[in-house]
Every structure is written in C-alpha cells, then in structure tokens.
Design a protein around this motif. Sequence first.
Motif, PDB file in Angstrom:
ATOM      1  N   GLY A  17     -18.875  16.911  13.725  1.00 30.85           N
ATOM      2  CA  GLY A  17     -18.662  15.921  14.706  1.00 30.85           C
ATOM      3  C   GLY A  17     -19.704  14.715  14.011  1.00 30.85           C
ATOM      4  N   TYR A  18     -19.773  13.568  14.900  1.00 32.88           N
ATOM      5  CA  TYR A  18     -20.309  12.194  14.508  1.00 32.88           C
ATOM      6  C   TYR A  18     -21.977  12.450  14.810  1.00 32.88           C
ATOM      7  CZ  TYR A  18     -16.523   9.865  12.309  1.00 32.88           C
ATOM      8  OH  TYR A  18     -15.539   9.401  11.721  1.00 32.88           O
ATOM      9  N   THR A  19     -22.811  11.928  13.857  1.00 32.28           N
ATOM     10  CA  THR A  19     -24.242  12.134  14.372  1.00 32.28           C
ATOM     11  C   THR A  19     -24.793  10.566  15.076  1.00 32.28           C
ATOM     12  OG1 THR A  19     -24.930  11.220  12.342  1.00 32.28           O
ATOM     13  CG2 THR A  19     -24.841  13.763  12.779  1.00 32.28           C
ATOM     14  N   LEU A  33     -15.970  14.252  22.854  1.00 28.98           N
ATOM     15  CA  LEU A  33     -16.422  15.628  23.392  1.00 28.98           C
ATOM     16  C   LEU A  33     -17.548  16.131  22.944  1.00 28.98           C
ATOM     17  CD1 LEU A  33     -13.017  17.486  22.397  1.00 28.98           C
ATOM     18  CD2 LEU A  33     -14.358  17.774  24.391  1.00 28.98           C
ATOM     19  N   GLN A  34     -18.397  16.954  23.861  1.00 28.21           N
ATOM     20  CA  GLN A  34     -19.639  17.384  23.721  1.00 28.21           C
ATOM     21  C   GLN A  34     -19.809  18.791  23.870  1.00 28.21           C
ATOM     22  OE1 GLN A  34     -22.959  14.378  24.993  1.00 28.21           O
ATOM     23  NE2 GLN A  34     -21.104  13.872  26.147  1.00 28.21           N
ATOM     24  N   ALA A  35     -20.774  19.658  23.542  1.00 27.45           N
ATOM     25  CA  ALA A  35     -20.971  21.143  23.945  1.00 27.45           C
ATOM     26  C   ALA A  35     -20.883  21.305  24.902  1.00 27.45           C
ATOM     27  CB  ALA A  35     -22.347  21.480  23.215  1.00 27.45           C
ATOM     28  N   ASN A  36     -21.344  20.438  26.006  1.00 28.78           N
ATOM     29  CA  ASN A  36     -21.131  20.851  27.505  1.00 28.78           C
ATOM     30  C   ASN A  36     -19.980  20.175  28.120  1.00 28.78           C
ATOM     31  OD1 ASN A  36     -21.882  18.149  27.213  1.00 28.78           O
ATOM     32  ND2 ASN A  36     -23.558  18.145  28.914  1.00 28.78           N
ATOM     33  N   TYR A  51     -19.992   5.309  21.632  1.00 27.53           N
ATOM     34  CA  TYR A  51     -19.770   4.003  20.600  1.00 27.53           C
ATOM     35  C   TYR A  51     -20.312   4.417  19.149  1.00 27.53           C
ATOM     36  CZ  TYR A  51     -18.957   1.398  25.200  1.00 27.53           C
ATOM     37  OH  TYR A  51     -18.716   1.203  26.571  1.00 27.53           O
ATOM     38  N   ARG A  52     -19.720   3.648  18.375  1.00 29.62           N
ATOM     39  CA  ARG A  52     -19.952   3.941  16.948  1.00 29.62           C
ATOM     40  C   ARG A  52     -20.323   2.355  16.244  1.00 29.62           C
ATOM     41  NH1 ARG A  52     -17.625   6.216  12.468  1.00 29.62           N
ATOM     42  NH2 ARG A  52     -19.576   6.950  11.802  1.00 29.62           N
ATOM     43  N   PRO A  53     -20.982   2.304  15.337  1.00 29.09           N
ATOM     44  CA  PRO A  53     -21.312   0.946  14.634  1.00 29.09           C
ATOM     45  C   PRO A  53     -20.011   0.860  13.589  1.00 29.09           C
ATOM     46  CG  PRO A  53     -22.708   2.721  13.815  1.00 29.09           C
ATOM     47  CD  PRO A  53     -22.053   3.243  14.903  1.00 29.09           C
ATOM     48  N   LYS A  54     -19.519   1.907  13.287  1.00 30.01           N
ATOM     49  CA  LYS A  54     -18.259   1.848  12.386  1.00 30.01           C
ATOM     50  C   LYS A  54     -17.131   2.519  13.032  1.00 30.01           C
ATOM     51  CE  LYS A  54     -20.383   3.671   8.780  1.00 30.01           C
ATOM     52  NZ  LYS A  54     -20.413   4.121   7.405  1.00 30.01           N
ATOM     53  N   GLU A  55     -15.929   2.181  12.476  1.00 32.91           N
ATOM     54  CA  GLU A  55     -14.864   2.939  12.815  1.00 32.91           C
ATOM     55  C   GLU A  55     -14.637   4.173  12.575  1.00 32.91           C
ATOM     56  OE1 GLU A  55      -9.964   2.046  13.092  1.00 32.91           O
ATOM     57  OE2 GLU A  55     -11.199   0.973  11.648  1.00 32.91           O
ATOM     58  N   ALA A  56     -14.194   5.288  13.411  1.00 30.35           N
ATOM     59  CA  ALA A  56     -14.131   6.566  13.240  1.00 30.35           C
ATOM     60  C   ALA A  56     -12.919   6.917  12.221  1.00 30.35           C
ATOM     61  CB  ALA A  56     -13.843   7.497  14.510  1.00 30.35           C
ATOM     62  N   ALA A  57     -12.987   8.018  11.370  1.00 28.80           N
ATOM     63  CA  ALA A  57     -12.142   8.339  10.161  1.00 28.80           C
ATOM     64  C   ALA A  57     -10.893   8.794  11.154  1.00 28.80           C
ATOM     65  CB  ALA A  57     -12.542   9.275   9.188  1.00 28.80           C
ATOM     66  N   GLU A  58      -9.653   8.594  10.574  1.00 26.95           N
ATOM     67  CA  GLU A  58      -8.513   9.277  11.067  1.00 26.95           C
ATOM     68  C   GLU A  58      -8.587  10.668  11.407  1.00 26.95           C
ATOM     69  OE1 GLU A  58      -4.822   9.062  13.025  1.00 26.95           O
ATOM     70  OE2 GLU A  58      -5.711   7.373  12.515  1.00 26.95           O
ATOM     71  N   LYS A  59      -8.953  11.394  10.303  1.00 24.41           N
ATOM     72  CA  LYS A  59      -8.852  12.816  10.611  1.00 24.41           C
ATOM     73  C   LYS A  59      -9.882  13.401  11.485  1.00 24.41           C
ATOM     74  CE  LYS A  59     -12.227  14.134   6.999  1.00 24.41           C
ATOM     75  NZ  LYS A  59     -12.449  15.260   5.686  1.00 24.41           N
ATOM     76  N   ALA A  60     -10.848  12.566  11.990  1.00 26.61           N
ATOM     77  CA  ALA A  60     -11.938  12.933  12.996  1.00 26.61           C
ATOM     78  C   ALA A  60     -11.719  12.827  14.408  1.00 26.61           C
ATOM     79  CB  ALA A  60     -13.171  11.986  12.735  1.00 26.61           C
ATOM     80  N   PHE A  61     -10.454  12.330  14.557  1.00 24.74           N
ATOM     81  CA  PHE A  61      -9.740  12.347  16.119  1.00 24.74           C
ATOM     82  C   PHE A  61      -9.473  13.649  16.457  1.00 24.74           C
ATOM     83  CE2 PHE A  61      -8.981   7.624  14.962  1.00 24.74           C
ATOM     84  CZ  PHE A  61     -10.184   7.154  15.866  1.00 24.74           C
ATOM     85  N   SER A  84      -4.710  12.130  25.054  1.00 23.00           N
ATOM     86  CA  SER A  84      -4.160  10.968  25.124  1.00 23.00           C
ATOM     87  C   SER A  84      -5.066   9.742  24.610  1.00 23.00           C
ATOM     88  CB  SER A  84      -3.815  10.500  26.659  1.00 23.00           C
ATOM     89  OG  SER A  84      -5.152  10.747  27.376  1.00 23.00           O
ATOM     90  N   LYS A  85      -6.208   9.725  24.752  1.00 23.33           N
ATOM     91  CA  LYS A  85      -7.141   8.830  24.399  1.00 23.33           C
ATOM     92  C   LYS A  85      -7.636   9.147  22.871  1.00 23.33           C
ATOM     93  CE  LYS A  85      -8.962   7.679  28.955  1.00 23.33           C
ATOM     94  NZ  LYS A  85     -10.044   7.672  30.047  1.00 23.33           N
ATOM     95  N   LEU A  86      -8.241   8.221  22.253  1.00 18.20           N
ATOM     96  CA  LEU A  86      -8.965   8.219  21.073  1.00 18.20           C
ATOM     97  C   LEU A  86     -10.274   9.139  21.164  1.00 18.20           C
ATOM     98  CD1 LEU A  86      -8.555   4.939  19.342  1.00 18.20           C
ATOM     99  CD2 LEU A  86      -7.286   6.720  18.768  1.00 18.20           C
ATOM    100  N   THR A  87     -10.263  10.309  20.974  1.00 16.80           N
ATOM    101  CA  THR A  87     -11.469  11.308  21.136  1.00 16.80           C
ATOM    102  C   THR A  87     -12.117  11.666  19.902  1.00 16.80           C
ATOM    103  OG1 THR A  87     -10.300  11.843  23.337  1.00 16.80           O
ATOM    104  CG2 THR A  87     -11.978  13.264  22.453  1.00 16.80           C
ATOM    105  N   ILE A  88     -13.375  11.811  19.759  1.00 17.69           N
ATOM    106  CA  ILE A  88     -13.973  12.262  18.847  1.00 17.69           C
ATOM    107  C   ILE A  88     -15.034  13.109  19.164  1.00 17.69           C
ATOM    108  CG2 ILE A  88     -13.709  10.416  17.186  1.00 17.69           C
ATOM    109  CD1 ILE A  88     -16.474   9.203  17.820  1.00 17.69           C
ATOM    110  N   ALA A  89     -15.657  14.187  18.520  1.00 18.27           N
ATOM    111  CA  ALA A  89     -16.485  15.254  18.677  1.00 18.27           C
ATOM    112  C   ALA A  89     -17.997  14.677  18.460  1.00 18.27           C
ATOM    113  CB  ALA A  89     -16.321  16.423  17.839  1.00 18.27           C
TER     114      ALA A  89
END
Length: 198
Positions: A17-19, A33-36, A51-61, A84-89
């Motif tokens: 997941g992203y830091t 998505l978070q641990a809780n 939010y992220r300062p950069k666009e998330a990688a495709e495989k990270a969704f 359904s939405k753009l979701t990252i961890a």
Amino acid sequence: MPASSVYLRDIAEIIAGYTDLTTEETEYCYSALQANSFSDTDVLAPLQTMYRPKEAAEKAFVRSGDVLVKRLNPNFAFVAGNVSKLTIATQSLFIVRPNEQVLPEYLAYLFEQKEVLSQIEHISGSGLAIRAVTKDKLMNAEMPIIQLEKQHAIGQLWILTKRRRRLLAEYTAEYERLALVLSKKTIIDGGYIYGNAD
C-alpha cells in the motif's frame, strides 16, 4: 518444500500500500482501504477519501478478487468485491493478487491459518509484542495448493463461516439492545417486569 506447496510469489502478485497518502486536498483523489476498513466478519466500512501528490499506478488500484492482508497483527484477511471507485490501499495493507492457480477465497482462508501466519509474521517490540508482516516474508511463504474444485469448496466454507460470525454478532447486538430497553422499562414501570411493586 513439499511437492504440494508453492511459494506465494509464484501464484500471486504482492503490492504494498501507499505511504504518501494525505487528507489534504491535492490533484489526485482516491478511496482508501485501511487496516480498520474491514472486520473479521467481512463487513466493509465506508472508505475514507485520501489524496496523493502523484497519480497512482494502474496495478495499485484494488480489483475484485484481490486479497487484503494487514501489515500489523494480521489475524484475518479480506477479499475485495466489486470495486466501483478508484480505490487504493494504505501502507497498513498488502494487496495480494492471485493468479489463475489459486482462488481468492481459498487464499484468504490460508492467511487465517496458524501454519501460514507463523511464516509471514515477524515479532518485534518490547513489552507488548507487535506481529509485523514484511513483503519478503509474504513472497516466500509456502502455500499448500490443491485442485481448484477443492479450493472452491474450502473458499465457500470460509465465506459461510464469515457470514455465520456476522449473523451471530448482529443477533448479540440486537439481544443486548432489547435487554437494555426491557431494563429501562422495568425501572420506569416500578421495578418489576410483570407488574409494579405494591
């Protein structure tokens, strides 16, 4: 390694997941998505917008069929449903994306077994021990592989176990709510459930 086992890295992709997520608005906005975010009864809480300062990688969704594993104190896994939405961890999770050799529900079941947990956990901290999972330990965990039809049967049992646990939790909550209502009514009505005191 037993012939019936394979390394997790051979049957799944592991994505950390992203830091660098923040609640401060930037150009790129995602559901996170978070641990809780999920419970041991497979209940998914509303996801926070981050939010992220950069666009998330495709495989990270997060995709349907991804298995989410907590980095700290992992005691249960979660299988993502329709996303359904753009979701990252967040950094509190690993995304484990199985290939065609293994079913998500079976893989999630394995992550809850002590034989697998003992391979992926690292005990750290003084006093109160923290069980942490590293990507390297995940990649090199030995996973028992069986025929897909047997994986399906075990996966369905895993789903039913989650559902049973969820129904029991809902029943307990409703029972406690009714008990509280009856207790208050008893006090208001004079101290007896079946009539007032003389």
